[in-house]
Design a protein around this motif. Structure first.
Motif, short mmCIF file in Angstrom:
data_model
loop_
_atom_site.label_atom_id
_atom_site.label_comp_id
_atom_site.label_asym_id
_atom_site.label_seq_id
_atom_site.Cartn_x
_atom_site.Cartn_y
_atom_site.Cartn_z
N ASP A 128 6.63 -7.96 12.35
CA ASP A 128 7.63 -8.95 11.93
C ASP A 128 7.00 -10.29 11.56
O ASP A 128 7.35 -10.90 10.55
CB ASP A 128 8.69 -9.14 13.01
N GLY A 129 6.06 -10.74 12.39
CA GLY A 129 5.40 -12.01 12.11
C GLY A 129 4.58 -11.96 10.83
O GLY A 129 4.59 -12.92 10.04
N LEU A 130 3.88 -10.86 10.61
CA LEU A 130 3.09 -10.73 9.38
C LEU A 130 3.99 -10.69 8.15
O LEU A 130 3.69 -11.32 7.14
CB LEU A 130 2.22 -9.46 9.45
N LEU A 131 5.10 -9.95 8.24
CA LEU A 131 6.01 -9.87 7.10
C LEU A 131 6.70 -11.21 6.83
O LEU A 131 7.04 -11.51 5.68
CB LEU A 131 7.06 -8.78 7.33
N ALA A 132 6.88 -12.02 7.86
CA ALA A 132 7.51 -13.33 7.67
C ALA A 132 6.57 -14.29 6.93
O ALA A 132 7.04 -15.21 6.25
CB ALA A 132 7.91 -13.92 9.02
N LEU A 133 5.28 -14.07 7.05
CA LEU A 133 4.31 -15.00 6.47
C LEU A 133 3.61 -14.51 5.21
O LEU A 133 2.99 -15.32 4.51
CB LEU A 133 3.23 -15.32 7.52
N HIS A 134 3.68 -13.19 4.95
CA HIS A 134 2.88 -12.63 3.86
C HIS A 134 3.69 -11.61 3.05
O HIS A 134 4.61 -10.99 3.59
CB HIS A 134 1.64 -11.93 4.41
N PRO A 135 3.30 -11.42 1.79
CA PRO A 135 3.91 -10.32 1.02
C PRO A 135 3.62 -8.99 1.74
O PRO A 135 2.63 -8.86 2.48
CB PRO A 135 3.20 -10.38 -0.34
N ALA A 136 4.46 -8.00 1.48
CA ALA A 136 4.38 -6.74 2.22
C ALA A 136 3.01 -6.06 2.14
O ALA A 136 2.49 -5.59 3.16
CB ALA A 136 5.46 -5.79 1.76
N ALA A 137 2.42 -5.99 0.96
CA ALA A 137 1.12 -5.31 0.83
C ALA A 137 0.05 -6.04 1.66
O ALA A 137 -0.75 -5.40 2.35
CB ALA A 137 0.70 -5.21 -0.63
N GLU A 138 0.05 -7.35 1.61
CA GLU A 138 -0.92 -8.13 2.38
C GLU A 138 -0.65 -7.98 3.89
O GLU A 138 -1.58 -7.82 4.69
CB GLU A 138 -0.84 -9.60 1.97
N ALA A 139 0.61 -8.02 4.27
CA ALA A 139 0.97 -7.83 5.69
C ALA A 139 0.55 -6.45 6.17
O ALA A 139 0.07 -6.29 7.29
CB ALA A 139 2.48 -8.03 5.87
N THR A 140 0.71 -5.45 5.31
CA THR A 140 0.32 -4.08 5.67
C THR A 140 -1.18 -4.00 5.91
O THR A 140 -1.64 -3.41 6.89
CB THR A 140 0.76 -3.09 4.58
N ARG A 141 -1.95 -4.59 5.01
CA ARG A 141 -3.41 -4.58 5.18
C ARG A 141 -3.80 -5.28 6.49
O ARG A 141 -4.61 -4.77 7.24
CB ARG A 141 -4.09 -5.28 4.02
N MET A 142 -3.22 -6.44 6.73
CA MET A 142 -3.54 -7.19 7.95
C MET A 142 -3.15 -6.38 9.20
O MET A 142 -3.89 -6.35 10.17
CB MET A 142 -2.85 -8.55 7.93
N TRP A 143 -1.99 -5.73 9.14
CA TRP A 143 -1.55 -4.93 10.28
C TRP A 143 -2.48 -3.75 10.49
O TRP A 143 -2.81 -3.40 11.63
CB TRP A 143 -0.11 -4.45 10.10
N MET A 144 -2.94 -3.14 9.42
CA MET A 144 -3.90 -2.03 9.55
C MET A 144 -5.17 -2.49 10.25
O MET A 144 -5.73 -1.77 11.08
CB MET A 144 -4.25 -1.45 8.18
N GLU A 145 -5.62 -3.70 9.93
CA GLU A 145 -6.81 -4.23 10.59
C GLU A 145 -6.55 -4.44 12.08
O GLU A 145 -7.42 -4.14 12.91
CB GLU A 145 -7.26 -5.52 9.90
N HIS A 146 -5.35 -4.92 12.43
CA HIS A 146 -5.00 -5.04 13.85
C HIS A 146 -4.99 -3.67 14.52
O HIS A 146 -5.49 -3.50 15.63
CB HIS A 146 -3.62 -5.69 14.03
N PHE A 147 -4.42 -2.69 13.84
CA PHE A 147 -4.35 -1.34 14.39
C PHE A 147 -5.75 -0.77 14.59
O PHE A 147 -6.04 -0.18 15.63
CB PHE A 147 -3.54 -0.42 13.47
N ILE A 148 -6.64 -0.93 13.61
CA ILE A 148 -8.01 -0.42 13.73
C ILE A 148 -8.71 -1.08 14.91
O ILE A 148 -9.39 -0.42 15.70
CB ILE A 148 -8.81 -0.65 12.43
N HIS A 149 -8.53 -2.39 15.06
CA HIS A 149 -9.12 -3.09 16.20
C HIS A 149 -8.60 -2.51 17.51
O HIS A 149 -9.36 -2.23 18.43
CB HIS A 149 -8.83 -4.59 16.12
N TYR A 150 -7.29 -2.33 17.60
CA TYR A 150 -6.68 -1.75 18.79
C TYR A 150 -7.22 -0.35 19.06
O TYR A 150 -7.60 -0.01 20.18
CB TYR A 150 -5.16 -1.72 18.61
#
Length: 191
Positions: free
Chosen positions: A77-99
């Motif tokens: 939700d926070g990523l989507l509030a601050l970034h376009p969907a494709a960019e938020a998706t990429r950033m979230w994927m990086e969080h997921f990979i880190h996790y």
């Protein structure tokens, strides 16, 4: 007259959160053999406080795993509030990979939890599916992501990426995430 349930004090909630944060890190770094007293000490609480919240090691491991996963999913939700969907998706994927790469150190601990009869993964798929579905829906709305991709397929590929780099570095995942993002954006209205 039935007793009314007591509210958990804010300091008790803070202690619980600190314990979960420390436990997740320690189990990931040092494995299952870490003494509960060491976790309590690093969290700045007594061992009695640890056992009040988590009566067994398995309960602590399960709670730490679930907390970490929930934090990853809550980022959407926070990523989507601050970034376009494709960019938020990429950033979230990086969080997921880190996790996922950090969690690989918890494998032994999670296997012990499963052996005790608890399924730490019971809610995982639903949380992750909901997170990915929200990203894909936002991408469909703004035209930046394909609309013919299912959340389960995205999760399967992300799991493969995480598995492929679990003994390497997160930097090794970047080119693979780039390829994946190219596939997710190819054919979208924004392409």
């Amino acid at each position: 007259m039935p007793a009314t349930p007591r509210r958990t004090r804010s300091d008790a909630l803070q202690n619980r959160e600190r314990l979960l944060e420390v436990a997740a890190r320690v189990f990931a770094e040092q494995g299952l053999d870490t003494a509960p007293a060491a976790i309590a000490q690093q969290a700045g609480v007594g061992v009695g406080t640890l056992y009040r919240h988590f009566p067994t090691r398995e309960v602590l491991i399960d709670a730490a795993y679930r907390r970490q996963l929930a934090h990853v999913c809550e980022k959407v939700d926070g990523l989507l509030a601050l970034h376009p969907a494709a960019e938020a998706t990429r950033m979230w994927m990086e969080h997921f990979i880190h996790y996922a790469t950090a969690k690989s150190g918890m494998s032994e601990a999670l296997n012990a939890v499963i052996a005790s009869g608890v399924d730490p993964y019971s809610d995982s798929r639903a949380l992750l599916t909901d997170a990915v579905a929200a990203l894909l829906a936002a991408g469909a709305r703004d035209g930046s992501l394909r609309t013919d991709v299912a959340p389960g397929d995205v999760l399967l590929l992300m799991g493969g990426i995480a598995y492929s780099v679990r003994h390497g570095t997160e930097e090794q995942a970047r080119p693979i995430v780039d390829l994946f993002m190219d596939a997710l954006t190819k054919g979208s209205a924004a392409s």
